[in-house]
Every structure is written in structure tokens, then in C-alpha cells.
Motif scaffolding. Sequence first.
Motif, PDB file in Angstrom:
ATOM      1  N   LEU A   1      56.216  36.427  44.271  1.00 48.40           N
ATOM      2  CA  LEU A   1      55.143  35.642  44.896  1.00 48.40           C
ATOM      3  C   LEU A   1      55.148  35.875  46.404  1.00 48.40           C
ATOM      4  N   PHE A   2      56.337  35.908  46.968  1.00 46.95           N
ATOM      5  CA  PHE A   2      56.456  36.126  48.412  1.00 46.95           C
ATOM      6  C   PHE A   2      55.979  37.532  48.783  1.00 46.95           C
ATOM      7  N   ALA A   3      56.532  38.526  48.090  1.00 47.84           N
ATOM      8  CA  ALA A   3      56.238  39.918  48.448  1.00 47.84           C
ATOM      9  C   ALA A   3      54.770  40.257  48.215  1.00 47.84           C
ATOM     10  N   PHE A   4      54.224  39.736  47.131  1.00 51.63           N
ATOM     11  CA  PHE A   4      52.820  40.026  46.803  1.00 51.63           C
ATOM     12  C   PHE A   4      51.907  39.546  47.938  1.00 51.63           C
ATOM     13  N   THR A   5      52.235  38.397  48.487  1.00 41.83           N
ATOM     14  CA  THR A   5      51.426  37.848  49.579  1.00 41.83           C
ATOM     15  C   THR A   5      51.450  38.796  50.777  1.00 41.83           C
ATOM     16  N   GLN A   6      52.627  39.353  51.060  1.00 43.23           N
ATOM     17  CA  GLN A   6      52.733  40.279  52.195  1.00 43.23           C
ATOM     18  C   GLN A   6      51.875  41.526  51.939  1.00 43.23           C
ATOM     19  N   ALA A   7      51.826  41.941  50.660  1.00 43.88           N
ATOM     20  CA  ALA A   7      51.047  43.145  50.333  1.00 43.88           C
ATOM     21  C   ALA A   7      49.537  42.881  50.376  1.00 43.88           C
TER      22      ALA A   7
ATOM     23  N   GLY B   1      55.252  29.428  52.732  1.00 45.72           N
ATOM     24  CA  GLY B   1      56.078  30.288  53.592  1.00 45.72           C
ATOM     25  C   GLY B   1      55.594  31.729  53.550  1.00 45.72           C
ATOM     26  N   ALA B   2      55.209  32.176  52.359  1.00 49.22           N
ATOM     27  CA  ALA B   2      54.718  33.554  52.207  1.00 49.22           C
ATOM     28  C   ALA B   2      53.434  33.730  53.014  1.00 49.22           C
ATOM     29  N   ALA B   3      52.558  32.735  52.952  1.00 53.73           N
ATOM     30  CA  ALA B   3      51.288  32.820  53.689  1.00 53.73           C
ATOM     31  C   ALA B   3      51.557  32.844  55.194  1.00 53.73           C
ATOM     32  N   LEU B   4      52.414  31.964  55.652  1.00 53.66           N
ATOM     33  CA  LEU B   4      52.682  31.870  57.095  1.00 53.66           C
ATOM     34  C   LEU B   4      53.314  33.164  57.610  1.00 53.66           C
ATOM     35  N   LEU B   5      54.270  33.702  56.860  1.00 54.78           N
ATOM     36  CA  LEU B   5      54.937  34.922  57.338  1.00 54.78           C
ATOM     37  C   LEU B   5      54.015  36.141  57.249  1.00 54.78           C
ATOM     38  N   ALA B   6      53.004  36.053  56.410  1.00 55.08           N
ATOM     39  CA  ALA B   6      52.036  37.152  56.322  1.00 55.08           C
ATOM     40  C   ALA B   6      50.971  37.057  57.417  1.00 55.08           C
ATOM     41  N   GLY B   7      51.011  35.973  58.184  1.00 54.13           N
ATOM     42  CA  GLY B   7      50.029  35.824  59.264  1.00 54.13           C
ATOM     43  C   GLY B   7      48.749  35.136  58.815  1.00 54.13           C
ATOM     44  N   ALA B   8      48.786  34.479  57.655  1.00 53.91           N
ATOM     45  CA  ALA B   8      47.617  33.741  57.167  1.00 53.91           C
ATOM     46  C   ALA B   8      47.831  32.245  57.400  1.00 53.91           C
ATOM     47  N   THR B   9      46.770  31.489  57.159  1.00 50.92           N
ATOM     48  CA  THR B   9      46.852  30.036  57.289  1.00 50.92           C
ATOM     49  C   THR B   9      46.726  29.418  55.904  1.00 50.92           C
ATOM     50  N   PRO B  10      47.693  28.567  55.509  1.00 52.93           N
ATOM     51  CA  PRO B  10      47.535  27.913  54.200  1.00 52.93           C
ATOM     52  C   PRO B  10      46.431  26.870  54.247  1.00 52.93           C
ATOM     53  N   TYR B  11      45.666  26.791  53.180  1.00 57.21           N
ATOM     54  CA  TYR B  11      44.660  25.736  53.029  1.00 57.21           C
ATOM     55  C   TYR B  11      45.010  25.009  51.731  1.00 57.21           C
ATOM     56  N   PHE B  12      45.183  23.692  51.840  1.00 53.98           N
ATOM     57  CA  PHE B  12      45.685  22.940  50.685  1.00 53.98           C
ATOM     58  C   PHE B  12      44.558  22.256  49.917  1.00 53.98           C
TER      59      PHE B  12
ATOM     60  N   PHE C   1      50.887  47.003  45.117  1.00 59.85           N
ATOM     61  CA  PHE C   1      52.094  46.171  45.196  1.00 59.85           C
ATOM     62  C   PHE C   1      53.335  47.043  44.970  1.00 59.85           C
ATOM     63  N   LEU C   2      53.221  47.993  44.047  1.00 57.82           N
ATOM     64  CA  LEU C   2      54.349  48.900  43.774  1.00 57.82           C
ATOM     65  C   LEU C   2      54.689  49.710  45.032  1.00 57.82           C
ATOM     66  N   LEU C   3      53.652  50.161  45.726  1.00 59.57           N
ATOM     67  CA  LEU C   3      53.897  50.898  46.977  1.00 59.57           C
ATOM     68  C   LEU C   3      54.655  50.004  47.962  1.00 59.57           C
ATOM     69  N   TYR C   4      54.171  48.765  48.097  1.00 56.73           N
ATOM     70  CA  TYR C   4      54.838  47.817  49.003  1.00 56.73           C
ATOM     71  C   TYR C   4      56.308  47.645  48.601  1.00 56.73           C
ATOM     72  N   ARG C   5      56.543  47.487  47.301  1.00 55.26           N
ATOM     73  CA  ARG C   5      57.899  47.188  46.819  1.00 55.26           C
ATOM     74  C   ARG C   5      58.851  48.370  47.007  1.00 55.26           C
ATOM     75  N   THR C   6      58.311  49.567  47.059  1.00 53.08           N
ATOM     76  CA  THR C   6      59.159  50.738  47.286  1.00 53.08           C
ATOM     77  C   THR C   6      59.889  50.579  48.619  1.00 53.08           C
ATOM     78  N   TYR C   7      59.197  49.997  49.588  1.00 50.96           N
ATOM     79  CA  TYR C   7      59.813  49.784  50.903  1.00 50.96           C
ATOM     80  C   TYR C   7      60.550  48.451  50.971  1.00 50.96           C
ATOM     81  N   HIS C   8      59.975  47.444  50.312  1.00 52.65           N
ATOM     82  CA  HIS C   8      60.570  46.111  50.255  1.00 52.65           C
ATOM     83  C   HIS C   8      61.968  46.203  49.638  1.00 52.65           C
TER      84      HIS C   8
END
Length: 396
Positions: A104-110, A132-143, A265-272
Amino acid sequence: MNPRLDALHPYPFEKLRALLAEAGAPPQGLAPINLSIGEPKHAAPARVGEALCANLQGLSVYPATKGEPALRQAIAQWLSQRYSIPAPDADREVLPVLGSREALFAFTQAVIDPAADALVICPNPFYQIYEGAALLAGATPYFVNADPARDFGCDWAAVPQEVWKRARLVFVCSPGNPAGNVMSLQDWRVLFELSDQHGFVIASDECYSEIYFDDAPLGSLQAARRLGRDDYRNVVAFSSLSKRSNVPGMRSGFVAGDASLINRFLLYRTYHGSAMSPVIAAASVAAWEDETHVAENRRAYRAKFDAVLPILQRVMNVRQPQAAFYLWAPTPGSDTAFARDLYGRTGVTVLPGSFLARSAHGVNPGAGRVRIALVAPLAQCVEAAERIAHFIKTSV
Ligand SMILES: Cc1ncc(COP(=O)(O)O)c(C=O)c1O
């Protein structure tokens, strides 16, 4: 350091530790019972341990990020049987991950473009990784606040258009943590239509899908198929063995759905760098291929709900959820004071609902409730329920 780290909130269990420290030690002679954390305590299936031991040679190789073909195949087969859908393409539509949390965290970054002023839509209360995933990705959470009139589900249609325009990712948790609510086909229809209109991605967290009482919960891929979305466009399901098979320490799950998203996502995870050990993969195949232990697991949870609910219903308006292993129980007053004093007087730990939610739209939708995880053995759950009932009777 990355300044976005400063935006992260303390984890609910950190807040709980500080709260319980205020309560002091519980009375001597009352063994503590912890029902705050959603960590499965039933035994792990023997076949999983056996598969681990039989595959130790896998420790000598670097695992592929894409995972073992046998595991991808086993997951595709499981999805097909569980959701009565054609088996997803094991090569393109399924990817093993190390539990749903990291995925869930990594997918958000991708998914998130940090330059896009993006919103990430989260249910409220919610699993804190989404935020936390949204904030670290530079997005704003909306609840989107849980709606008690919808069994604590979200009313997606009530979210303003300006919000959807900026939304890039929507988290769905079905069955929900903490209330066990399940998205209906109509809920999915609404959300898919909004996704088609605005182009956002849906991350559907389904890690509690196998802990249910009557009907097996509808899954996102199943809903997509029923609504004619055979390509699963813009939806990815996240699942895990942690709750289903009582192996939270194994860190094994999967994502499945939209092949183009999974490819990126697979590309992202290769580096993650989160590739699953072949040892864990072999044990995971053994777990996904067996339903007997899962049915037994459900029976054990049902026995606990059946025993605990009549005791608690004498003092509070609480009912069996549709799925998952939590009670989402109303408290007579403040949820934090309740959790603190309950611990101080009885040694029972529960999690204040306000720690699982943020104040949004003028209210904290977790306030006035506690989450009670029925993970301890039956006798301990019953003992805890008796202590909670006595505490409420003698303190209100
Ligand atoms: C809603 C929800 N999603 C995801 C997770 C993560 O589970 P895992 O990483 O073990 O699959 C949890 C764990 O408690 C959870 O409650």
C-alpha cells in the motif's frame, strides 16, 4: 532530511502507550488482556511451516522482484475460485508483495506525481499507512468520514466534484478496519463511474476478506467483472496471508488487477527492493492452496463473537460486524478516558477510536468508540468482556 517526515503522525499504538502510562498499573491479580492490536494469535497452519522447512535451499538465491511463477499462479487460481472470476493473468495481473502494508505504501509512491498537487482519498477512520504513504509521496490526504447510517461505509457520491478533480488515488478498505463494513456492488458502481470520469486509481485493501461470518465479502476484482470491467482498469486489489492464515510474521501478500498499473508498480519495486524470498514463496503457495485452515480460523473467530457479544450487549449497543475480527463499540463518554480507565481498573487494553481517525468536516468520526480486537484466545476474550461489562456497570 526529507521535510515530509515531519508531517507524519505518531502511530495509534504510540498514542496508546502514552495514554495507558497515565492510567498507572492495573490492579494486582488481574492478568492484563490486550485487545488493542489486530495481530492474529491463532496457530499458523502446519503445512506452511513444513513448506518453509522443505524449501530452505531458496535462501541461497536472490529473489526476483516479480516473484516465483508458482506463487503467481497459485494466487491467480485462488482469486478465480474465491471470487468466481476467470483466473487473472498470472504474468501480468498478479504480483506477490511482502504483506499488504509495504505494498500500500509503495504503490502510493509509484502512483502519485509529487508535482501534481494531488489528493489521496482515505476513509476515516482508516489504516494509518494510507495517510503516511500519501504525505511522503507529496500528496494531501482528503478524508471521507465513515457514515454510521451506511454501517460505517463511505458515501462516495457525497464527495464534492472539486475534490474528485484533484484525486489521483482512492483507498478503499473492504472489509473495513475498524468497523468490518463491506463495499456493496452499488458502492463499487459509484466509485468506478467516478474513476472513469476523473481518472483516479483505486487501491482496494482487502486483507480481512477471509474473516467473515455468513456471506463471503465481495472483492474489487469480482465487482469489476460483474460490472463488465474485464480489464480491471484503474483498480488494484491488495491482499495478504497475515489474517487469513495467521502468519503476520511471514510478510506475504499480493496485488492484483490492472495490468498496466502492475507493470509500472513492478518497475518501481525493482528499485524499492521488496522481493519475496523463494522460501516464503513456497510457504505462501501452501497457504493459498488450502482452505481448510481458513474455514477453521473463521470458526474460531465466530465462537469468540458468539461468546463475547451477549456479555457486552448487556451494557452497550454493539453488534457483530459483517467481517474482520473487530468490535467497533460505542463508549459511554470519551473514548480515550474509557480506554485509559478501563486499563487502569481492569487491565484490559482496547484502542480509542479517535486514534484511528482524523478530525475532518468538523468531527472526529472515531470519537466515542473503541476498537476491540478479538484476537486473544476465547477464554481471554470472554474474561475481557466480563471485565468491560463490570467496568461499565460500576462506572456509569
Ligand atoms: C486495514 C489493514 N490493511 C493492511 C494491513 C497490513 O497487513 P499486512 O501487511 O500484514 O498484510 C493491516 C494490518 O493490520 C490492516 O489492518
